[in-house]
Design a protein around this motif. Structure first.
Motif, mmCIF file in Angstrom:
data_model
loop_
_atom_site.group_PDB
_atom_site.id
_atom_site.type_symbol
_atom_site.label_atom_id
_atom_site.label_comp_id
_atom_site.label_asym_id
_atom_site.label_seq_id
_atom_site.Cartn_x
_atom_site.Cartn_y
_atom_site.Cartn_z
ATOM 1 N N ARG A 260 0.851 -1.195 0.000
ATOM 2 C CA ARG A 260 0.000 0.000 0.000
ATOM 3 C C ARG A 260 0.883 1.240 0.000
ATOM 4 N N VAL A 261 0.502 2.230 -0.817
ATOM 5 C CA VAL A 261 1.240 3.493 -0.796
ATOM 6 C C VAL A 261 0.255 4.629 -0.553
ATOM 7 N N PHE A 262 0.511 5.379 0.521
ATOM 8 C CA PHE A 262 -0.344 6.518 0.865
ATOM 9 C C PHE A 262 0.335 7.816 0.448
ATOM 10 N N TRP A 263 -0.479 8.847 0.291
ATOM 11 C CA TRP A 263 0.055 10.171 -0.059
ATOM 12 C C TRP A 263 0.942 10.700 1.073
ATOM 13 N N LYS A 264 0.445 10.583 2.311
ATOM 14 C CA LYS A 264 1.296 10.966 3.451
ATOM 15 C C LYS A 264 1.235 9.880 4.519
ATOM 16 N N ARG A 265 2.148 9.977 5.492
ATOM 17 C CA ARG A 265 2.227 8.926 6.518
ATOM 18 C C ARG A 265 0.866 8.732 7.203
ATOM 19 N N PHE A 275 3.622 1.979 2.834
ATOM 20 C CA PHE A 275 4.582 3.030 2.477
ATOM 21 C C PHE A 275 3.842 4.343 2.281
ATOM 22 N N TRP A 276 4.585 5.450 2.217
ATOM 23 C CA TRP A 276 3.970 6.758 1.946
ATOM 24 C C TRP A 276 4.957 7.591 1.155
ATOM 25 N N LEU A 277 4.373 8.520 0.336
ATOM 26 C CA LEU A 277 5.221 9.337 -0.531
ATOM 27 C C LEU A 277 5.856 10.495 0.215
ATOM 28 N N SER A 278 5.181 10.983 1.260
ATOM 29 C CA SER A 278 5.734 12.116 2.006
ATOM 30 C C SER A 278 5.286 11.993 3.455
ATOM 31 N N GLU A 279 6.028 12.636 4.343
ATOM 32 C CA GLU A 279 5.666 12.603 5.770
ATOM 33 C C GLU A 279 4.341 13.310 6.000
ATOM 34 N N SER A 283 4.214 18.151 -1.579
ATOM 35 C CA SER A 283 4.145 17.615 -2.943
ATOM 36 C C SER A 283 5.539 17.445 -3.575
ATOM 37 N N GLN A 284 6.490 18.316 -3.204
ATOM 38 C CA GLN A 284 7.834 18.159 -3.791
ATOM 39 C C GLN A 284 8.510 16.890 -3.286
ATOM 40 N N GLU A 285 8.343 16.643 -1.996
ATOM 41 C CA GLU A 285 8.897 15.414 -1.406
ATOM 42 C C GLU A 285 8.222 14.197 -2.059
ATOM 43 N N ALA A 286 6.910 14.293 -2.261
ATOM 44 C CA ALA A 286 6.176 13.180 -2.877
ATOM 45 C C ALA A 286 6.676 12.934 -4.301
ATOM 46 N N TRP A 307 -2.391 2.011 -4.507
ATOM 47 C CA TRP A 307 -1.752 3.329 -4.428
ATOM 48 C C TRP A 307 -2.802 4.429 -4.375
ATOM 49 N N GLU A 308 -2.729 5.248 -3.335
ATOM 50 C CA GLU A 308 -3.635 6.391 -3.204
ATOM 51 C C GLU A 308 -3.089 7.549 -4.036
#
Ligand code: TXA
Ligand code: MG
Length: 332
Positions: A260-265, A275-279, A283-286, A307-308
């Motif tokens: 699973r991948v979330f937008w944030k934690r 997992f998550w793309l950013s804390e 958006s830049q971190e993602a 994936w969200e």
């Protein structure tokens, strides 16, 4: 990875290696180089054999044109007709993650532009790429350094893992700053500028500089735009593992053997393979993490990745553009 590829060293950011890589490029070899967007597989843009090798290494159809990377605006003007709109954008955003498509000059081989009368040009800002451009003094055609249709690389290790022995020369330059490919804007009709690929430079920023409306061309396989730019087709950037995307904010399935991948934690993140793309939803971190996570999860051996997608926003739209294409094979 091909066994022969595992022992190959990376070139480094030191004067000897910059020189060695430039020497290889001048001799018509393909070299993978870091840019601020993604890693590119570069070759001398005016040497047809060198350009041909890029298509071979990537398994890319010859009908898909390449971006040419240059050192400065004068070098761009030698290859394309930099009309007023192009010059305005170049002055505002170069060096940086913006590609301008302008009418081409005769010196650019048809192979580079897939026979189109236009050429895609960009001055990259990555300091290591700029050192190579300054040293080799060549315009460099460079598609993203991945097999055609696969996820773009944002680290030298991604290039090695996906292209293996086919691309033995890789210059290591660390993780890419933006993590998504450049914004591409079509300027062949300066009265009607169109973004063909959303990216780090958003529509509003382009419109502010041009002081006119910019159209976003959404691309379907049947479109004329698809003929113009097959790399922008609906199925692209795809991992081998099936990928299923979900609207922002929904609860993702937690089935065994899946990821699973979330937008944030998420608050509840103890489930295996979460997992998550950013804390915090930056958006830049993602954007920096999208391809790295896709590449990493593709090695995990899970049966499917849930994936969200990103919420609304300019860079978020560019991220979702890639995720929708990456998932198109699975969701077709
Ligand atoms: O950030 C980037 O743009 C990276 C780095 C390496 O610079 N490069 C990159 O190249 O993404 P590539 O080849 O993966 O994607 C370039 C896209 C392709 O989809 C191609 O179809 C389109 O640019 N393109 C190139 N020249 C074109 C032209 N004359 N007309 C329309 N589309 C063009
Ligand atoms: Mg690409």
């Amino acid at each position: 990875m091909h066994p022969l590829a595992t022992g190959l060293p990376f070139y480094r950011d030191c004067p000897e290696d910059i020189w060695a890589v430039s020497f290889l490029l001048r001799g018509g070899q393909a070299v993978a180089l870091p840019t601020e967007t993604v890693y590119g597989l570069a070759a001398h843009a005016l040497d047809e054999n060198a350009v041909q090798s890029l298509f071979q290494i990537k398994g890319r159809p010859l009908i898909d044109p390449l971006i040419v990377h240059v050192q400065d605006i004068t070098a761009a003007q030698a290859l394309g007709e930099m009309n007023t709109a192009a010059l305005k954008l170049a002055q505002a955003f170069w060096p940086g993650p913006l590609t301008l498509i302008v009418p081409k000059k005769a010196c650019v081989p048809d192979l580079v532009t897939a026979g189109h009368p236009s050429v895609a040009l960009r001055i990259p800002s990555h300091p290591v790429f700029r050192k190579v451009l300054a040293c080799c003094q060549l315009p460099l055609a460079a598609p993203s350094a991945n097999p055609f249709g696969y996820v773009s690389p944002t680290r030298a290790a991604h290039v090695r893992a996906s292209l293996g022995h086919k691309a033995p020369y890789i210059l290591e330059g660390g993780p890419c700053e933006h993590g998504l490919e450049s914004t591409i804007i079509l300027l062949t009709d300066p009265k009607n500028p169109c973004v063909l690929r959303p990216g780090p430079i958003g529509m509003q920023a382009l419109e502010a500089v041009l002081e006119q409306k910019v159209e976003l061309k959404t691309i379907a396989a049947s479109d004329q735009t698809a003929q113009l730019s097959p790399g922008l087709l609906s199925q692209h950037y795809s991992p081998r593992t099936p990928l299923k995307i979900f609207p922002f904010g929904v609860t993702l399935p937690t089935l065994p053997g899946t990821a699973r991948v979330f937008w944030k934690r998420p608050k509840d993140n103890k489930e295996d393979h979460t997992f998550w793309l950013s804390e915090n939803g930056n958006s830049q971190e993602a954007a920096q993490n999208v391809y790295h996570l896709l590449q990493t999860l593709d090695q995990l051996g899970v049966s499917v990745i849930y994936w969200e997608i990103a919420p609304e926003g300019p860079l978020e739209a560019a991220i979702n553009n890639r995720l929708i294409r990456a998932a198109a094979k699975t969701q077709a």
